[in-house]
Structure formats: structure tokens, C-alpha cells
Enzyme design. Structure first.
Site, mmCIF file in Angstrom:
data_model
loop_
_atom_site.group_PDB
_atom_site.id
_atom_site.type_symbol
_atom_site.label_atom_id
_atom_site.label_comp_id
_atom_site.label_asym_id
_atom_site.label_seq_id
_atom_site.Cartn_x
_atom_site.Cartn_y
_atom_site.Cartn_z
ATOM 1 N N LYS A 27 108.816 92.632 57.841
ATOM 2 C CA LYS A 27 108.257 93.984 57.756
ATOM 3 C C LYS A 27 109.338 95.017 58.078
ATOM 4 O O LYS A 27 109.534 95.976 57.329
ATOM 5 C CB LYS A 27 107.084 94.100 58.735
ATOM 6 C CG LYS A 27 106.156 95.241 58.449
ATOM 7 C CD LYS A 27 104.969 95.252 59.431
ATOM 8 C CE LYS A 27 103.934 94.181 59.086
ATOM 9 N NZ LYS A 27 102.941 93.994 60.169
ATOM 10 N N ARG A 98 103.542 97.383 65.404
ATOM 11 C CA ARG A 98 103.255 96.342 64.401
ATOM 12 C C ARG A 98 104.185 95.162 64.605
ATOM 13 O O ARG A 98 105.380 95.321 64.779
ATOM 14 C CB ARG A 98 103.489 96.911 62.990
ATOM 15 C CG ARG A 98 103.024 98.322 62.823
ATOM 16 C CD ARG A 98 103.506 98.935 61.508
ATOM 17 N NE ARG A 98 102.950 98.274 60.342
ATOM 18 C CZ ARG A 98 103.282 98.580 59.093
ATOM 19 N NH1 ARG A 98 104.210 99.510 58.862
ATOM 20 N NH2 ARG A 98 102.723 97.957 58.087
ATOM 21 N N GLY A 107 97.529 87.304 60.446
ATOM 22 C CA GLY A 107 96.615 87.188 61.572
ATOM 23 C C GLY A 107 97.264 86.859 62.890
ATOM 24 O O GLY A 107 96.599 86.481 63.844
ATOM 25 N N MET A 109 99.135 88.932 65.017
ATOM 26 C CA MET A 109 98.733 89.954 65.968
ATOM 27 C C MET A 109 98.183 91.153 65.225
ATOM 28 O O MET A 109 98.685 91.512 64.180
ATOM 29 C CB MET A 109 99.889 90.403 66.839
ATOM 30 C CG MET A 109 99.359 91.056 68.096
ATOM 31 S SD MET A 109 100.459 92.229 68.850
ATOM 32 C CE MET A 109 100.242 93.644 67.810
ATOM 33 N N ARG A 371 106.318 93.530 50.448
ATOM 34 C CA ARG A 371 106.775 92.149 50.635
ATOM 35 C C ARG A 371 106.469 91.354 49.366
ATOM 36 O O ARG A 371 105.625 91.767 48.555
ATOM 37 C CB ARG A 371 106.070 91.493 51.826
ATOM 38 C CG ARG A 371 104.583 91.396 51.617
ATOM 39 C CD ARG A 371 103.865 90.798 52.810
ATOM 40 N NE ARG A 371 102.468 91.212 52.769
ATOM 41 C CZ ARG A 371 101.630 91.149 53.782
ATOM 42 N NH1 ARG A 371 102.028 90.702 54.942
ATOM 43 N NH2 ARG A 371 100.388 91.539 53.649
ATOM 44 N N HIS A 489 94.307 54.256 51.696
ATOM 45 C CA HIS A 489 93.999 53.679 50.391
ATOM 46 C C HIS A 489 93.322 54.697 49.488
ATOM 47 O O HIS A 489 93.732 54.932 48.362
ATOM 48 C CB HIS A 489 93.104 52.455 50.582
ATOM 49 C CG HIS A 489 92.681 51.840 49.288
ATOM 50 N ND1 HIS A 489 91.483 52.121 48.694
ATOM 51 C CD2 HIS A 489 93.334 51.007 48.441
ATOM 52 C CE1 HIS A 489 91.396 51.472 47.559
ATOM 53 N NE2 HIS A 489 92.507 50.782 47.383
ATOM 54 N N ARG A 651 105.446 45.035 35.717
ATOM 55 C CA ARG A 651 105.720 44.228 36.902
ATOM 56 C C ARG A 651 104.832 42.992 36.896
ATOM 57 O O ARG A 651 103.632 43.077 36.612
ATOM 58 C CB ARG A 651 105.427 45.064 38.164
ATOM 59 C CG ARG A 651 105.689 44.296 39.449
ATOM 60 C CD ARG A 651 105.389 45.146 40.661
ATOM 61 N NE ARG A 651 103.953 45.358 40.819
ATOM 62 C CZ ARG A 651 103.434 46.127 41.773
ATOM 63 N NH1 ARG A 651 104.210 46.766 42.618
ATOM 64 N NH2 ARG A 651 102.128 46.268 41.874
ATOM 65 N N SER A 797 114.376 48.792 40.234
ATOM 66 C CA SER A 797 113.412 49.860 40.485
ATOM 67 C C SER A 797 113.079 49.798 41.975
ATOM 68 O O SER A 797 112.609 48.776 42.465
ATOM 69 C CB SER A 797 112.159 49.658 39.634
ATOM 70 O OG SER A 797 111.214 50.642 39.966
ATOM 71 N N GLY A 799 111.104 50.050 45.054
ATOM 72 C CA GLY A 799 109.704 50.138 45.474
ATOM 73 C C GLY A 799 109.693 50.703 46.882
ATOM 74 O O GLY A 799 109.712 49.968 47.861
ATOM 75 N N ASP A 802 106.948 49.618 49.842
ATOM 76 C CA ASP A 802 107.219 48.408 50.616
ATOM 77 C C ASP A 802 108.517 48.544 51.401
ATOM 78 O O ASP A 802 108.603 48.120 52.546
ATOM 79 C CB ASP A 802 107.278 47.176 49.696
ATOM 80 C CG ASP A 802 105.914 46.496 49.602
ATOM 81 O OD1 ASP A 802 105.302 46.273 50.665
ATOM 82 O OD2 ASP A 802 105.469 46.211 48.486
ATOM 83 N N CYS A 864 109.865 53.708 41.849
ATOM 84 C CA CYS A 864 108.477 53.713 41.392
ATOM 85 C C CYS A 864 107.487 53.782 42.547
ATOM 86 O O CYS A 864 106.306 53.567 42.368
ATOM 87 C CB CYS A 864 108.187 52.487 40.519
ATOM 88 S SG CYS A 864 108.355 50.932 41.411
ATOM 89 N N TYR A 884 116.063 57.653 36.994
ATOM 90 C CA TYR A 884 114.710 58.182 36.785
ATOM 91 C C TYR A 884 113.847 57.999 38.026
ATOM 92 O O TYR A 884 114.169 57.197 38.903
ATOM 93 C CB TYR A 884 114.037 57.507 35.580
ATOM 94 C CG TYR A 884 113.644 56.061 35.803
ATOM 95 C CD1 TYR A 884 112.411 55.724 36.376
ATOM 96 C CD2 TYR A 884 114.491 55.019 35.429
ATOM 97 C CE1 TYR A 884 112.054 54.405 36.583
ATOM 98 C CE2 TYR A 884 114.149 53.694 35.635
ATOM 99 C CZ TYR A 884 112.925 53.393 36.221
ATOM 100 O OH TYR A 884 112.567 52.091 36.445
#
Ligand code: ADP
Ligand code: MG
Ligand code: MG
Length: 906
Positions: A27, A98, A107, A109, A371, A489, A651, A797, A799, A802, A864, A884
């Protein structure tokens, strides 16, 4: 740290500037910048964030001593600019106080306005302005704000009304008027007396008359507020360090409450919801401060166009609109033109959409804040692309400005904003998977299927989900769980499916027996309607209407732009042609992971799978596998057709076999009956397969090593599908991937089975084709010996799910018990399953990349795990030089943008 704490801004002198946000807060820095631009801003002074740090370390008395001389000098500057004296009873200089930190913290102050008034000065203000009502209105506002914010007079309990508002309401009732503005000067005097009386009786202290006491009290209250609960919580949520501190702005007041020729408002240089390039905002005549946002009176629109749009939505007739709610453009055309000029100048200067606050005092316009505006994901995309087209920003800025995760909002159906406001919020959980879902509550996966089969929309509510719930999750509109975190999960699976999910909603008590859930004493039954917002974690009662996500043209343009900058290719994890199609539409250039076991759950297949598992010997297994072969082949054909011309990584079977068997007696009995085997035998076999730690048990390539016939069947299915599809003229690019390899011998053993099988098929068909044979790198040992594996495998790849579990020794299914504490105490900065642990797990990846490349120049390298869709992880994968990343279909656009941002950032 310098010993200068106070920086002034005004027409004659300005010490700060926009690039001093760290020191002056957003500000303060922007107020100074506006002064530099020659925009009319009431003069003021900013006490730096460093002073806040001193306050926190040494306390109020010390910092006041250190600040005293500088603040007095600063106030003297204001007095000179304004031609008034602070504390003068006849013509007082009034100020606002301010807060403002580096990052905007809504919020934190509340602002204090009209500071410097007391029983004498209010008379002076009345005389000088010739407006007694105005003087007393200002005074009562000041007492109200100071009493609340600095003196701490709050409602007695959370059910209670604000005590000051209660007095105002009483007065209005007594006078029979509806609005504050209808009260006359005598009412306001009565109000002031009542406010002061309440402060005295409730707090045992007098309201301070001395302006300097008022000023220091307010400054310290701002510093103090930096560490209040709200602020601390907000900082935690947004990763803002407590060490930053807040600045304090003391600014000369301008008055929007001086009558019909005055007012106050807020505006946006573009539309914050849609991003449309249209100036818009709201204002109130004869009002001060935050009356506009407080919603006590209906604000009016700034532009004529906004006003007619508003009237349309609010169903206000054109006559009423023109007479009761005219736009600023209509009633103060000159001020409006100035405002328009200012907002354009500000946007051009900052080269970003601005959110501005202004006040009009007797026909003169004053700017009070500017702003970068907060906006929706859709608005971020649109404003960035339009500003690029308008030549305001360059391509890199346009790409960097859209937080990659914000694209989420553009990819899933969303609740209608207006409808949400009216809906009843009943619970909150983790925003596990974005989207909006409305449906009837069901508590079991099979019942979810049954209800959906009857054409109903359901929300699956579970204590927590397990793989057995998958089918129910697939058909449900959304998933709500009482337990579980962001990588539970339910959350992982839901994200993979792009399905709305709220997880870990702690206040939800699920009673599956009674088929009820209870939330704070309210009982919800099966069949009751609820709505979930997966982007906010909020749960609503009843049906909240949704609208489809809109993929605007700008979104497509942003993606094309991202593709021009990124180096990483983006693939998707997909197991079915449907998922593959979504992925392709979102721009995936291949499948990085097809989990073959997901195909085992579909339809009747589970029967053959179980038959294979229960078989006593190899012959039994082979006959069951023979039944699975055509089904798998069919699945792969579908996938290859969908992904024509693009690589598909498949896989081999990965999970422990017991995941395919039922674990409760009822289902075991049903299975026994169906297969014509005794229940005991089934139970025995399930017990047999039980493992203490399945995650590190008989799974991955270990299955294929024990039962090569499984690998054989899968290899045959893959290559036959590829040949069949190729024969139809489709460009098929197969990559076969061996999971969970820790030593090159495992890989070699499986590779031999795969290659031999494929040669047999080639011989049978009298044809052949190219394919790649590679491995997952997902055990720490696999990463450590990546050089020897790299000599044999044609691609890696990573994993990372794991790899994270095993490197950290954290079981993904059990982290709910300790990870929240760990994150709170800073043991890890982020959930390592969401964002890759760069220093630990990342080091293994980096090392394996180097070893792999050394062993086989040009080896294809990808990732992956879940991390493939996380922007911070993508940045890391870019830096270690992967080719990738592969993520769930719904995250492909996010990954494309994140990959571009990574490339720009480097
Ligand atoms: P927030 O950070 O909550 O937006 P501000 O410090 O911007 O708080 O203050 C809120 C409002 O108070 C401003 O939008 C403005 O309307 C009013 N205000 C603040 N300072 C002054 C001032 N010096 N003169 C007039 N109004 C002011
Ligand atoms: Mg505020
Ligand atoms: Mg503000």
C-alpha cells in the site's frame, strides 16, 4: 537495517516508490508511486516494516522512542502540505492509520479513519466545514473504529451483534429510520455519547482525547495485528514469512461524507471474474471508508454500462436505476472522466490489471490505493492474453503471470457464483480434487453403482476410501471422505479421474450401519442432496446449480504460447481410450503410464483374474490367463487407436495380487459360490496372500519373476494389439515398461520373457515392428545402479510415488497419522507426495539421470508419479533434464504451462 523508519509521500516530496514494497508494504509503496506519477493522493507518511520487526523484538516503548522524532517530522510535513495542524481544536488535521504488508493480507487489520478528533476538535471541524452533521458523523465513525480496533471492544460472544452497531440500530429504531444517513446531527451526538459511555463501562477506560495518544495507540495496534490469529493463519496458508512485518501508513484524511457532492468507491480496471477489458466498480455518495464493501447501502455502479448491466441482473427498472441508482458517469461526468484517465494511466504504468480505491471530496477526486487485482483463473488467462495482444506485456510475462495451478478452475464444472452465496455451508474439508458436484448421498460403492444405474446423481460419502470403492468412485459425481489427506486414496484417484473430491472433512461422522452422516448434530440420510466444491473443500446442503467450465479462445492461445517455450514434453497417465481422448484434447503428446491392472477390474474380468490367482499350478494359471488375453488385447487396441502417432507406455502388472480378492466374509462367500470352490479354500488363499507390508511385498516385477506366464500373456497382448492396429494403417508406438526394478538381473530376466514372447508372435505373424523396452526407476536401489540398468533398458520412467515412499520410509497409506504434525513443525516444507522432495528424492533422480545418460546416450527419460502434474516438481524435472513428465489427463494443461514457466525461469 538502516536507521530511517519513516518515508513521506505528497505533492511536494515523495521518498518511496513502487519497488520499495519490502520496506514500505504494497500500500505504502504504491501510494508513493502514484504521487510520483502526479496523481492526486492525500499526503502521508509510511512507517517501514523494519519498525514492525523492532516492535516484535523489543516492544512498544522501545520502538516509540526510536520513531518519535521521525514521526513528528513526518506529521509536520503533512501539516505543511495540508495547511492544518494535528491536534488543533479550531481546524484539526485528521489522518487515517492503515496497515499494509508486502503481500496484501485481507482482513489483517481494520483501518482507522478520522483520527485526531476529540470533543473540542469536532466543534472546530463543524465550524470550519460549515457542516455540523459531517463533523459528528466523522467523530462517531472514529470512536467506533478506534474502540473496536485499538481498544478491543468486541462482541461478548460470537453470537452477539457488534456492540457499536447495536447502539446504531437502537437509535435508528427509535427514530424510525432505515439508514445511517437518515440520522440527524442530534442523533449523532447522542450516538457519540453512547459509544463513549459503553467504552467506559465495558473497558473501565476513557476514550483518549489526546490526538498523539490516539496516533501511537493506532500505530502499535497495527504492529500488534501482525501477530494476531487471523494474520498468522493467513500467512501459514499463503507461505508468507512472519519476519516480513507490516508497514503503517498515516495519511491525511479526505472526506467522502461531506454531502451529495462527495463519495467513495472501489474499481477494477478489468472484470475480475471474467477478465473482460471493461472498467467497472462501485461507489456511494456521502459515505466514508469501507461503506461500499460493507453492504449497508446498495452501492451504485461507476460506469453507465455497468449500471445497466447491474439493473438487468438486479431486476431494477430503467426509471428506478436512473433516479435511485444512477452511475457516476451520469451524475459526475467530469470526475468520471478523471477517474477513467487515472485507471488507464495506472494500468499502463503497472502493466497489470489494477484494483483501485478512491474518494471524492466536494467535487475533487483523490486516489487512496492501487494494487494488482486478485482475479479468477479464467480472468488471469484472459487478462494476460489480452494484455499481450494489446502490447502491454511480452510473451514471457504473459506466461509467468498465470499461476499454473489456477488453470484448474478452467477445467472442471463450477458452481454458479451467485448460487453459492445463497447455499447453506455445512462442512469443510480438504480441496482434494477440484470441480463442483451435486448429488444424493450414498455410503457404499455398490449402492452408488445401483443408484447411478437408475439414473440418479450420487455423492459417495465414506469414512475413507479403499481400492474396492473404485467403481463407486467412477460413477459418483463427487466423493466426500471424513478422513484422509491430499494424497489419500480418494484424493489421488479422484484427481486422476478429474472428479470432484473433498477429503478429510473432520466434522462429518459417518455411520455406515445406520446409513447416515451427522454433521454438528444434524443427521443426513441416504438419498439427501448435498453439493461439494472440490476447489474450496466446502460442503453445502441441497442442490447448488453448476455451470460448465468455459475453455475460452484465450486458454487455447495461452497453451500454444506455452508449447513454444517449454522443453519438457507432457504425457498423460491413462488406462482407457476415454481417458486417452481427454488427455489428447488437453494436448498430451503420449501416454506415460498405462496401468494394466486397472483393466482387470472391469466387468467380468475380475473373475478370470481371481481364477488366475487361485490356481494351484502353472497350468491353471495359464488357462485363466488365456481368458484375459483377448480382453487385454482389445483394451490396448483401443488405446493405440486413440493415441495414433504418439508413444504409449504400458506398465506390466504391478500391485500385490491380494488387492484383487475380497476381504470380507460376505464377498468371499459370494465369490466361492460363483467359482464353485469352498469358502474355506478362498479364505485360506486370501490369508495365504496376506502380507505385513504389501507396498514392499510381492508386487511389481517380482510377480513376473515368480509367474513369468503373467508377463508372457501381457507381452503377447500388447504386441498382438500393436500389430493388429498397425495393420489397419495406424501409427503405433509401443513402449513396454517393467515395474519396481532394483537390480539389472530382474530387468534382464523380465526382458528375456518379453523379447522371447514378442519374437514368437512376430514369427507367427511373419511380420515385426519396433518397440521400446524400458523400466521404472522407483526403488532407491534402482536409482543407485541406474548405470548398469541403463545399459539394458531403453528408457527410464521415474515412479516418484514409490521412490518417495521408499526413500523417506513413509508409507503413503499411513502418512495421515504424522504428516500433518511434520508439516506444522517444518520437518518437511511440503507434502513430499505432492511436491517432490528435491533435496532427497530429487538427488536420486538427478543421479539416475546422469548414470542413465552415461550408460546410454539418448536414453529416454520421464516421470510418471503424481509429481508429474505439480508445477514446483515440474520445474525441478526441467532442471535435471528429463525429456517428459506424465500426469493425469486433467492436469495436462497445467503441466504444459508449468513446463513453459520452468523454461523461462531458467
Ligand atoms: P484495506 O486494506 O482493508 O483496503 P485501507 O487502508 O485501504 O484498508 O482502508 C479502507 C478504506 O478506508 C479505503 O478504501 C478508503 O476508502 C478509506 N480510507 C483510508 N484512508 C483514507 C484517507 N486518508 N482518507 C479517506 N479515506 C480513507
Ligand atoms: Mg479492510
Ligand atoms: Mg484498501
Amino acid at each position: 537495517m538502516s536507521n530511517k523508519f519513516v518515508y513521506v509521500f505528497g505533492a511536494s516530496k515523495t521518498e518511496g516508490s513502487a519497488d520499495m514494497k519490502n520496506l514500505l508494504g504494497g500500500k505504502g509503496a504504491n501510494l508513493a508511486e502514484m504521487c510520483r506519477l502526479g496523481i492526486s493522493v492525500p499526503p502521508g507518511l509510511t512507517i517501514s516494516t523494519e519498525a514492525c520487526t523492532v516492535y516484535t523484538e523489543k516492544g512498544a516503548e522501545s520502538i516509540q522512542k526510536l520513531l518519535d522524532a521521525e514521526v513528528r517530522q513526518g506529521v509536520a510535513f503533512l501539516e505543511k502540505e495540508m495547511g492544518k495542524k494535528f491536534g488543533d481544536a479550531a481546524d484539526p488535521l485528521l489522518v487515517s492509520v492503515r496497515s499494509g504488508s508486502r503481500a496484501s493480507m485481507p482482513g489483517m487489520m481494520d483501518t482507522i479513519l478520522n483520527l485526531g478528533l476529540n470533543d473540542e476538535a469536532v466543534e472546530g471541524l463543524a465550524n470550519k466545514s460549515g457542516n455540523e452533521r459531517f463533523a459528528w458523523d466523522s467523530y462517531r465513525r472514529f470512536i467506533q473504529m478506534y474502540g473496536d480496533v485499538v481498544m478491543g471492544l468486541k462482541p461478548e460472544s460470537k453470537e452477539d451483534h457488534d456492540p457499536f452497531e447495536a447502539i446504531i440500530d437502537e437509535l435508528k429504531e427509535k427514530k424510525g429510520v432505515e439508514l445511517d444517513t437518515d440520522l440527524d446531527v442530534n442523533d449523532l451526538k447522542e450516538m457519540v455519547a453512547a459509544f463513549k459511555g459503553m467504552i467506559k463501562s465495558r473497558l473501565g477506560r476513557e476514550f483518549p482525547n489526546d490526538p498523539w495518544e490516539q496516533l501511537w495507540g493506532s500505530v502499535m495496534a497495527v504492529f500488534q495485528s501482525w501477530n494476531n490469529d487471523r494474520a498468522v493463519f493467513y500467512r501459514q496458508m499463503n507461505d508468507i514469512p512472519g519476519s516480513w512485518g507490516t508497514a503503517v501508513n498515516v495519511q491525511s484524511m479526505v472526506f467522502g461524507n461531506l454531502g451529495q457532492n462527495s463519495g467513495t468507491g472501489v474499481a477494477f480496471t478489468r472484470d475480475a471474474a471474467s477478465g473482460e477489458d471493461i472498467f467497472n466498480g462501485e461507489f456511494l455518495i456521502n459515505a466514508q471508508g469501507e461503506d461500499v464493501v460493507a453492504g449497508i447501502r446498495t452501492p451504485q455502479q461507476i460506469t453507465l454500462e455497468g449500471s445497466t448491466r447491474w439493473a438487468d441482473l438486479a431486476q431494477v427498472s430503467e426509471l428506478d436505476r436512473r433516479t435511485k441508482y444512477p452511475s457516476l458517469e451520469e451524475i459526475m461526468p467530469e470526475i468520471y472522466q478523471q477517474l477513467l484517465k487515472t485507471e488507464t494511466a495506472l494500468e499502463n504504468h503497472y502493466k497489470d490489471m489494477q484494483d483501485i480505491e478512491f474518494t471524492i471530496q466536494e467535487g475533487k477526486l483523490w486516489m487512496l490505493q492501487t494494487r494488482s487485482a486478485k482475479r479468477t483463473g479464467a480472468a488471469l488467462v484472459r487478462t494476460s492474453m489480452e494484455m499481450l495482444a494489446q502490447g502491454l506485456i511480452d510473451e514471457k510475462t504473459a506466461l509467468l503471470r498465470v499461476g499454473a495451478d489456477r488453470l484448474n478452475e478452467l477445467l472442471h464444472p463450477v458452481f454458479d457464483g451467485q448460487a453459492v452465496k445463497k447455499a447453506r455451508l455445512i462442512a469443510g474439508g480438504l480441496p482434494a480434487s477440484p470441480g463442483a458436484a451435486t448429488g444424493q448421498v450414498v455410503f457404499f460403492a455398490d449402492e452408488a453403482e445401483a443408484w447411478v444405474a437408475k439414473g440418479k446423481d450420487v455423492i459417495l460419502v465414506r469414512q475413507e476410501t479403499s481400492p474396492e470403492d473404485l467403481r463407486g468412485m467412477v460413477v459418483a459425481k463427487g466423493i466426500l471422505t471424513a478422513r484422509g489427506g491430499m494424497t489419500s486414496h480418494a484424493a489421488v484417484v479422484a484427481r486422476g479421474m478429474g472428479k470432484c473430491c473433498v477429503s478429510g472433512a473432520g466434522s462429518v461422522r459417518v455411520d455406515p450401519k445406520a446409513r447416515t452422516m451427522t454433521i454438528e448434530g444434524v443427521v443426513y440420510n441416504e438419498g439427501d442432496w448435498i453439493s461439494l466444491d472440490g476447489s474450496t473443500g466446502k460442503v453445502y446442503e441441497g442442490k447448488v446449480p453448476t455451470k460448465d467450465a468455459e475453455l475460452s479462445g484465450d486458454f487455447g492461445k495461452l497453451m500454444e504460447l506455452a508449447d513454444r517455450y517449454k522443453r519438457l514434453a507432457i504425457r498423460a497417465n491413462a488406462d482407457s481410450p476415454e481417458d486417452a481422448k481427454v488427455a489428447r484434447n488437453f494436448g498430451a503428446v503420449g501416454i506415460g503410464l498405462c496401468r494394466t491392472e486397472h483393466m482387470f477390474f472391469e466387468g467380468d474380468r475380475i473373475k478370470s483374474v481371481r481364477e488366475m490367482i487361485l490356481a494351484q499350478d502353472e497350468a491353471g494359471r495359464r488357462s485363466a490367463l488365456a481368458k484375459l488375453l483377448p480382453m487385454q488385447r482389445g483394451d490396448f487396441e483401443g488405446l493405440f487407436v486413440e493415441m495414433a502417432g504418439l508413444p504409449v507406455t504400458i506398465r506390466l502388472l504391478d500391485p500385490p495380487l491380494h488387492e484383487f480378492l475380497p476381504h470380507d466374509e460376505a464377498n468371499q462367500r459370494a465369490m466361492a459360490a460363483e467359482m464353485g470352490i469352498s469358502y474355506d479354500e478362498i479364505k485360506h488363499r486370501v490369508d495365504d496372500l496376506h502380507e505385513a507390508n504389501p507396498m514392499m511385498g510381492h508386487r511389481g516385477c517380482r510377480l513376473g519373476i515368480s509367474y513369468p506366464e503373467i508377463t508372457e500373456m501381457q507381452s503377447r497382448a500388447i504386441i498382438e494389439a500393436a500389430l493388429n492396429t498397425k495393420a489397419k494403417g495406424v501409427d503405433v508406438r509401443v513402449e513396454i515398461m517393467v515395474p519396481l526394478v532394483g537390480t539389472v538381473r530382474e530387468f534382464n530376466a523380465q526382458a528375456k520373457v518379453i523379447r522371447d514372447t514378442i519374437e514368437v508372435v512376430f514369427a507367427e505373424r511373419g511380420t515385426h515392428m519396433n518397440y521400446l523396452l524400458g523400466t521404472m526407476i522407483e526403488t532407491p536401489r534402482g536409482a543407485l545402479v541406474a548405470d548398469s540398468i541403463g545399459k539394458q533398458a531403453e528408457f527410464f520412467s521415474f515412479g516418484t510415488n514409490d521412490l518417495t515412499q521408499m526413500t523417506l520410509g513413509f508409507s503413503r497409506d499411513d502418512i495421515g497419522k504424522f504428516l500433518p504434525d511434520y508439516l506444522k513443525d517444518g520437518m518437511y516444507e511440503q507434502d513430499p507426495f505432492q511436491s517432490i522432495d528435491q533435496k532427497g528424492v530429487g538427488l536420486l533422480v538427478k543421479m539416475a539421470v546422469e548414470k542413465g545418460r552415461a550408460a546410454r546416450p539418448g536414453i529416454k527419460l520421464g516421470v510418471c508419479g503424481e509429481h508429474g502434474g505439480d508445477p514446483a516438481s515440474i520445474d525441478f524435472f526441467h532442471r535435471v533434464g528429463l525429456d517428459y513428465v506424465s500426469c493425469s489427463p486433467f492436469r495436462v494443461p497445467i503441466a504444459r504451462l508449468a513446463a513453459a514457466q520452468a523454461a523461462i525461469g531458467q
